[in-house]
Design an enzyme around this catalytic site. Structure first.
Site, PDB file in Angstrom:
ATOM      1  N   ARG A 242      11.774  -2.460  11.283  1.00 37.57           N
ATOM      2  CA  ARG A 242      10.532  -1.760  12.272  1.00 37.57           C
ATOM      3  C   ARG A 242      10.319  -2.550  13.337  1.00 37.57           C
ATOM      4  NH1 ARG A 242       5.457   0.247   8.334  1.00 37.57           N
ATOM      5  NH2 ARG A 242       4.273  -0.842  10.015  1.00 37.57           N
TER       6      ARG A 242
ATOM      7  N   ARG B   6      -1.110  -7.573  14.031  1.00 38.16           N
ATOM      8  CA  ARG B   6      -1.361  -6.786  12.968  1.00 38.16           C
ATOM      9  C   ARG B   6      -2.346  -7.434  12.022  1.00 38.16           C
ATOM     10  NH1 ARG B   6       3.960  -5.379  11.347  1.00 38.16           N
ATOM     11  NH2 ARG B   6       3.225  -3.824   9.865  1.00 38.16           N
TER      12      ARG B   6
ATOM     13  N   ARG C 256      11.102  -6.930   5.678  1.00 41.89           N
ATOM     14  CA  ARG C 256      11.252  -5.527   5.374  1.00 41.89           C
ATOM     15  C   ARG C 256      12.289  -4.841   6.264  1.00 41.89           C
ATOM     16  NH1 ARG C 256       5.526  -2.396   5.533  1.00 41.89           N
ATOM     17  NH2 ARG C 256       5.602  -2.985   7.717  1.00 41.89           N
TER      18      ARG C 256
ATOM     19  N   ARG D  45      -9.736   1.721   9.201  1.00 43.32           N
ATOM     20  CA  ARG D  45      -9.354   0.657   9.896  1.00 43.32           C
ATOM     21  C   ARG D  45     -10.221  -0.337  10.576  1.00 43.32           C
ATOM     22  NH1 ARG D  45      -2.891  -0.747  10.382  1.00 43.32           N
ATOM     23  NH2 ARG D  45      -2.346   1.161   8.926  1.00 43.32           N
TER      24      ARG D  45
ATOM     25  N   LYS E 185       0.563  -1.255  -0.153  1.00 38.43           N
ATOM     26  CA  LYS E 185       0.007  -0.135  -0.193  1.00 38.43           C
ATOM     27  C   LYS E 185       0.875   1.126  -0.103  1.00 38.43           C
ATOM     28  CE  LYS E 185      -2.340  -0.245   3.715  1.00 38.43           C
ATOM     29  NZ  LYS E 185      -2.006  -1.576   4.269  1.00 38.43           N
TER      30      LYS E 185
HETATM   31  P1  ADP Z   1       0.894  -1.807   8.924  1.00 32.79           P
HETATM   32  O1  ADP Z   1      -0.293  -1.198   7.932  1.00 32.79           O
HETATM   33  O2  ADP Z   1       1.973  -2.397   8.138  1.00 32.79           O
HETATM   34  O3  ADP Z   1       0.635  -2.029  10.211  1.00 32.79           O
HETATM   35  P2  ADP Z   1       1.195   1.585   9.016  1.00 32.79           P
HETATM   36  O4  ADP Z   1       2.343   2.166   9.030  1.00 32.79           O
HETATM   37  O5  ADP Z   1       0.021   1.592   8.216  1.00 32.79           O
HETATM   38  O6  ADP Z   1       1.581  -0.247   9.065  1.00 32.79           O
HETATM   39  O7  ADP Z   1       0.584   1.548  10.479  1.00 32.79           O
HETATM   40  C1  ADP Z   1       1.415   1.335  11.712  1.00 32.79           C
HETATM   41  C2  ADP Z   1       0.744   1.450  12.924  1.00 32.79           C
HETATM   42  O8  ADP Z   1       0.076   2.503  13.097  1.00 32.79           O
HETATM   43  C3  ADP Z   1      -0.355   0.312  13.006  1.00 32.79           C
HETATM   44  O9  ADP Z   1      -0.137  -0.948  13.537  1.00 32.79           O
HETATM   45  C4  ADP Z   1      -1.205   1.245  14.400  1.00 32.79           C
HETATM   46  O10 ADP Z   1      -0.658   0.888  15.437  1.00 32.79           O
HETATM   47  C5  ADP Z   1      -0.922   2.516  13.767  1.00 32.79           C
HETATM   48  N1  ADP Z   1      -2.045   3.000  12.887  1.00 32.79           N
HETATM   49  C6  ADP Z   1      -1.815   3.342  11.610  1.00 32.79           C
HETATM   50  N2  ADP Z   1      -3.270   3.709  11.056  1.00 32.79           N
HETATM   51  C7  ADP Z   1      -4.331   3.409  12.064  1.00 32.79           C
HETATM   52  C8  ADP Z   1      -5.421   3.625  11.976  1.00 32.79           C
HETATM   53  N3  ADP Z   1      -6.369   3.954  11.081  1.00 32.79           N
HETATM   54  N4  ADP Z   1      -6.169   3.246  13.378  1.00 32.79           N
HETATM   55  C9  ADP Z   1      -5.404   2.827  14.109  1.00 32.79           C
HETATM   56  N5  ADP Z   1      -4.169   2.614  14.187  1.00 32.79           N
HETATM   57  C10 ADP Z   1      -3.298   3.108  13.280  1.00 32.79           C
END
Ligand code: ADP
Length: 216
Positions: free
Chosen positions: A159, A170, A128, A91, A16
């Site tokens: 990460r 996740r 990653r 989400r 994404k």
């Molecule tokens: P990934 O999709 O690989 O988990 P992201 O970089 O999109 O990675 O998000 C990293 C973290 O940021 C998530 O695991 C969560 O803790 C937080 N996060 C990001 N977007 C949201 C969201 N829309 N709602 C809640 N937590 C979020």
């Protein structure tokens, strides 16, 4: 009038981030990536960053109200007036409902599922690596991968939420909280599914075809 609001949904590791950033560039709208925004807050040591650091490291979702405020403020900025690529939001069902309000009256132009099988994303996430300075993403497959960023020379790290435990957490959150949203967008007639298993360019062309079809 711009491309409107594009929502891209997909499992962690589906690609994404890369594809959304290319889409944003192509259609001249901002790439609004909630994970990137939260990681920047953590790095800067802001109040927001301190609140979300441990939640993120464990692979849990941050509270809906908190992330919704962040997204609403970002989408209210002038550069998002004609659209944005939303990456990582909504989400949860509560976030999807909140987004309807934020996106009104134009609404969401298209929701795209970037579809990749779970075993593929687990392999990608485990390999990653990211630059801790500029955020560029690398693969340590085959190992060991680069130790220095080819973009800015910064240190390349894993990460904190790419450990096996956090990856599992996740992906579980995705299945339980995010995947059910797709049905809502399907019923609204705005869901497109793009197979994310291909080269970056192949997948990008498929995404562009979907977005162009919305506006032709
Ligand atoms: P990934 O999709 O690989 O988990 P992201 O970089 O999109 O990675 O998000 C990293 C973290 O940021 C998530 O695991 C969560 O803790 C937080 N996060 C990001 N977007 C949201 C969201 N829309 N709602 C809640 N937590 C979020």
């Amino acid at each position: 009038m711009g491309v409107g609001l594009l929502v891209v949904i997909g499992k962690q590791g589906a690609g994404k981030g890369t594809q959304c950033s290319r889409l944003a560039e192509r259609y001249h709208v901002p790439h609004v990536a909630t994970g990137d925004m939260l990681r920047a807050a953590v790095r800067s040591g802001s109040d927001l960053g301190n609140r979300v650091r441990s939640i993120m490291d464990e692979g849990h979702l941050v509270p809906d109200d908190l992330i919704t405020d962040v997204v609403a403020a970002r989408l209210a900025e002038p550069d998002a007036a004609h659209g944005a690529v939303l990456d990582g939001y909504p989400r949860t069902q509560a976030q999807a409902i909140a987004l309807e309000g934020i996106a009104a009256p134009r609404g969401i132009a298209r929701c795209i599922l970037l579809d990749v099988a779970t075993d593929v994303v687990v392999r990608r996430l485990s390999a990653r690596r990211v630059c801790s300075n500029c955020g560029w993403v690398f693969s340590a497959d085959p190992p060991p991968g680069p130790s220095e960023c080819t973009n800015c020379g910064g240190p390349v790290v894993q990460r904190a939420d790419d450990t096996p435990e956090a990856i599992e957490e996740r992906l579980l959150a995705y299945e339980q909280e995010t995947a059910p949203l797709l049905e809502h967008y399907r019923e609204a007639g705005i869901l497109s599914i793009v197979d994310g298993d291909g080269t970056l360019d192949e997948v990008f062309e498929k995404l562009v075809a979907v977005v162009d079809a919305v506006h032709s």
